[in-house]
Write a protein that holds these residues in place. Structure first.
Motif, PDB file in Angstrom:
ATOM      1  N   THR A  50     -10.376  64.963  -6.107  1.00  0.00           N
ATOM      2  CA  THR A  50      -8.811  64.017  -4.647  1.00  0.00           C
ATOM      3  C   THR A  50      -8.150  64.088  -5.962  1.00  0.00           C
ATOM      4  O   THR A  50      -6.842  63.823  -5.597  1.00  0.00           O
ATOM      5  CB  THR A  50      -9.137  62.658  -4.349  1.00  0.00           C
ATOM      6  OG1 THR A  50     -11.061  63.550  -3.127  1.00  0.00           O
ATOM      7  CG2 THR A  50      -9.050  62.130  -3.595  1.00  0.00           C
ATOM      8  N   LYS A  51      -7.973  63.336  -7.068  1.00  0.00           N
ATOM      9  CA  LYS A  51      -7.163  63.941  -8.030  1.00  0.00           C
ATOM     10  C   LYS A  51      -6.111  64.858  -8.116  1.00  0.00           C
ATOM     11  O   LYS A  51      -4.706  64.386  -8.510  1.00  0.00           O
ATOM     12  CB  LYS A  51      -7.420  62.769  -9.573  1.00  0.00           C
ATOM     13  CG  LYS A  51      -6.217  62.463 -10.695  1.00  0.00           C
ATOM     14  CD  LYS A  51      -6.643  61.989 -11.869  1.00  0.00           C
ATOM     15  CE  LYS A  51      -5.901  62.009 -12.215  1.00  0.00           C
ATOM     16  NZ  LYS A  51      -4.907  60.920 -12.378  1.00  0.00           N
ATOM     17  N   LEU A  65      -5.262  66.963  -5.848  1.00  0.00           N
ATOM     18  CA  LEU A  65      -5.055  67.422  -4.714  1.00  0.00           C
ATOM     19  C   LEU A  65      -3.761  66.420  -4.485  1.00  0.00           C
ATOM     20  O   LEU A  65      -3.207  66.497  -3.862  1.00  0.00           O
ATOM     21  CB  LEU A  65      -5.903  67.023  -3.350  1.00  0.00           C
ATOM     22  CG  LEU A  65      -6.749  68.297  -3.213  1.00  0.00           C
ATOM     23  CD1 LEU A  65      -7.973  67.831  -1.906  1.00  0.00           C
ATOM     24  CD2 LEU A  65      -6.778  69.405  -3.054  1.00  0.00           C
ATOM     25  N   LYS A  66      -3.766  65.326  -5.296  1.00  0.00           N
ATOM     26  CA  LYS A  66      -3.042  64.097  -4.272  1.00  0.00           C
ATOM     27  C   LYS A  66      -2.210  64.294  -6.018  1.00  0.00           C
ATOM     28  O   LYS A  66      -0.539  64.219  -5.438  1.00  0.00           O
ATOM     29  CB  LYS A  66      -2.970  62.412  -5.170  1.00  0.00           C
ATOM     30  CG  LYS A  66      -2.187  61.659  -5.470  1.00  0.00           C
ATOM     31  CD  LYS A  66      -2.914  60.287  -6.287  1.00  0.00           C
ATOM     32  CE  LYS A  66      -1.601  59.078  -5.930  1.00  0.00           C
ATOM     33  NZ  LYS A  66      -1.826  57.761  -6.613  1.00  0.00           N
ATOM     34  N   THR A  67      -2.254  64.353  -6.933  1.00  0.00           N
ATOM     35  CA  THR A  67      -1.251  65.450  -7.677  1.00  0.00           C
ATOM     36  C   THR A  67      -0.149  66.126  -7.478  1.00  0.00           C
ATOM     37  O   THR A  67       0.914  66.516  -7.455  1.00  0.00           O
ATOM     38  CB  THR A  67      -1.729  65.869  -9.274  1.00  0.00           C
ATOM     39  OG1 THR A  67      -2.458  64.935 -10.058  1.00  0.00           O
ATOM     40  CG2 THR A  67      -0.869  66.073 -10.850  1.00  0.00           C
ATOM     41  N   SER A 113      -0.008  67.831  -4.090  1.00  0.00           N
ATOM     42  CA  SER A 113       1.225  67.198  -2.662  1.00  0.00           C
ATOM     43  C   SER A 113       1.900  66.210  -3.731  1.00  0.00           C
ATOM     44  O   SER A 113       3.189  66.778  -3.026  1.00  0.00           O
ATOM     45  CB  SER A 113       0.355  65.998  -2.085  1.00  0.00           C
ATOM     46  OG  SER A 113      -0.764  66.828  -1.890  1.00  0.00           O
ATOM     47  N   CYS A 156      -5.932  67.119   0.816  1.00  0.00           N
ATOM     48  CA  CYS A 156      -4.219  67.534   0.864  1.00  0.00           C
ATOM     49  C   CYS A 156      -3.204  66.686   1.558  1.00  0.00           C
ATOM     50  O   CYS A 156      -2.313  65.683   1.708  1.00  0.00           O
ATOM     51  CB  CYS A 156      -3.852  69.014   1.074  1.00  0.00           C
ATOM     52  SG  CYS A 156      -4.885  70.124  -0.325  1.00  0.00           S
ATOM     53  N   GLU A 196      -4.307  63.235   2.286  1.00  0.00           N
ATOM     54  CA  GLU A 196      -4.289  62.347   1.643  1.00  0.00           C
ATOM     55  C   GLU A 196      -3.550  61.760   1.127  1.00  0.00           C
ATOM     56  O   GLU A 196      -2.678  60.788   0.496  1.00  0.00           O
ATOM     57  CB  GLU A 196      -5.972  61.747   1.702  1.00  0.00           C
ATOM     58  CG  GLU A 196      -6.208  61.496   2.817  1.00  0.00           C
ATOM     59  CD  GLU A 196      -5.851  60.365   3.550  1.00  0.00           C
ATOM     60  OE1 GLU A 196      -5.397  59.290   3.760  1.00  0.00           O
ATOM     61  OE2 GLU A 196      -6.355  60.316   5.360  1.00  0.00           O
ATOM     62  N   GLY A 197      -3.735  63.516  -0.074  1.00  0.00           N
ATOM     63  CA  GLY A 197      -2.923  63.231  -1.915  1.00  0.00           C
ATOM     64  C   GLY A 197      -0.486  62.862  -0.998  1.00  0.00           C
ATOM     65  O   GLY A 197      -0.298  62.188  -1.424  1.00  0.00           O
ATOM     66  N   GLU A 247       0.474  59.320   0.343  1.00  0.00           N
ATOM     67  CA  GLU A 247       0.009  58.581  -1.335  1.00  0.00           C
ATOM     68  C   GLU A 247       1.175  59.178  -1.623  1.00  0.00           C
ATOM     69  O   GLU A 247       2.370  57.988  -2.211  1.00  0.00           O
ATOM     70  CB  GLU A 247      -1.881  58.723  -1.971  1.00  0.00           C
ATOM     71  CG  GLU A 247      -2.538  58.216  -1.900  1.00  0.00           C
ATOM     72  CD  GLU A 247      -3.565  58.567  -2.355  1.00  0.00           C
ATOM     73  OE1 GLU A 247      -3.428  58.510  -3.651  1.00  0.00           O
ATOM     74  OE2 GLU A 247      -4.923  58.785  -2.279  1.00  0.00           O
ATOM     75  N   ALA A 248       1.318  60.548  -1.689  1.00  0.00           N
ATOM     76  CA  ALA A 248       2.838  61.210  -2.487  1.00  0.00           C
ATOM     77  C   ALA A 248       3.772  60.511  -1.994  1.00  0.00           C
ATOM     78  O   ALA A 248       4.875  60.066  -2.856  1.00  0.00           O
ATOM     79  CB  ALA A 248       3.068  62.124  -2.404  1.00  0.00           C
TER      80      ALA A 248
END
Length: 142
Positions: A2-3, A5-7, A9, A45, A47-48, A51-52
């Motif tokens: 998840t980290k 995918l956030k990064t 994104s 992706c 969710e990331g 958040e981004a």
């Protein structure tokens, strides 16, 4: 994961921001066009991306994809995004070659096109790979 995918994104959205000539005060509309809806990887992706975009503040994320993983479905959605005049499209391609004409059409209209996960053969500004063949092979052996 998840980290990552956030990064990833965030990197996609920041890359689009850096390439965009719009005033920084304008809200940018970035579409994430995935292979298919309901896929756990792409939901992560999404969710990331949310958040981004929230962290950046001036980005509206439009998350979309076909219900079945087909190039035809992605082409139809990409044409709709072009008609909506989004600022950028980040796509994970179902068919690297079939999406080239529509990606070029988007670029001709000033839309920044990048691909992630599964690339488009041409007609995009960059491809963001989450991994590479050597690393995947090493992890499979482990």
């Amino acid at each position: 994961m998840t980290k990552f995918l956030k990064t990833a994104s965030l990197a996609v959205i920041v890359g689009v921001l850096a390439m965009n000539s719009a005033d920084a005060a304008d809200k940018l509309r970035v579409a994430m066009l995935v292979k298919s809806l309901g896929n756990g990887f792409f939901e992560a992706c999404k969710e990331g991306g949310i958040e981004a975009s929230n962290e950046l503040g001036n980005v509206e994320l439009i998350y979309t994809g076909p219900t079945t993983a087909t190039a035809e479905g992605q082409i139809e959605l990409m044409n709709a995004l072009i008609a909506q005049k989004v600022d950028a499209i980040a796509i994970s391609a179902n068919d690297a070659n079939a999406l080239v004409p529509v990606a070029k059409r988007a670029a001709e209209r000033g839309i920044k096109v990048i691909s992630f996960d599964s690339g488009i053969a041409s007609g995009r500004l960059l491809q963001l790979n989450p991994s590479n063949a050597a690393l995947i092979g090493q992890k499979q052996v482990q």
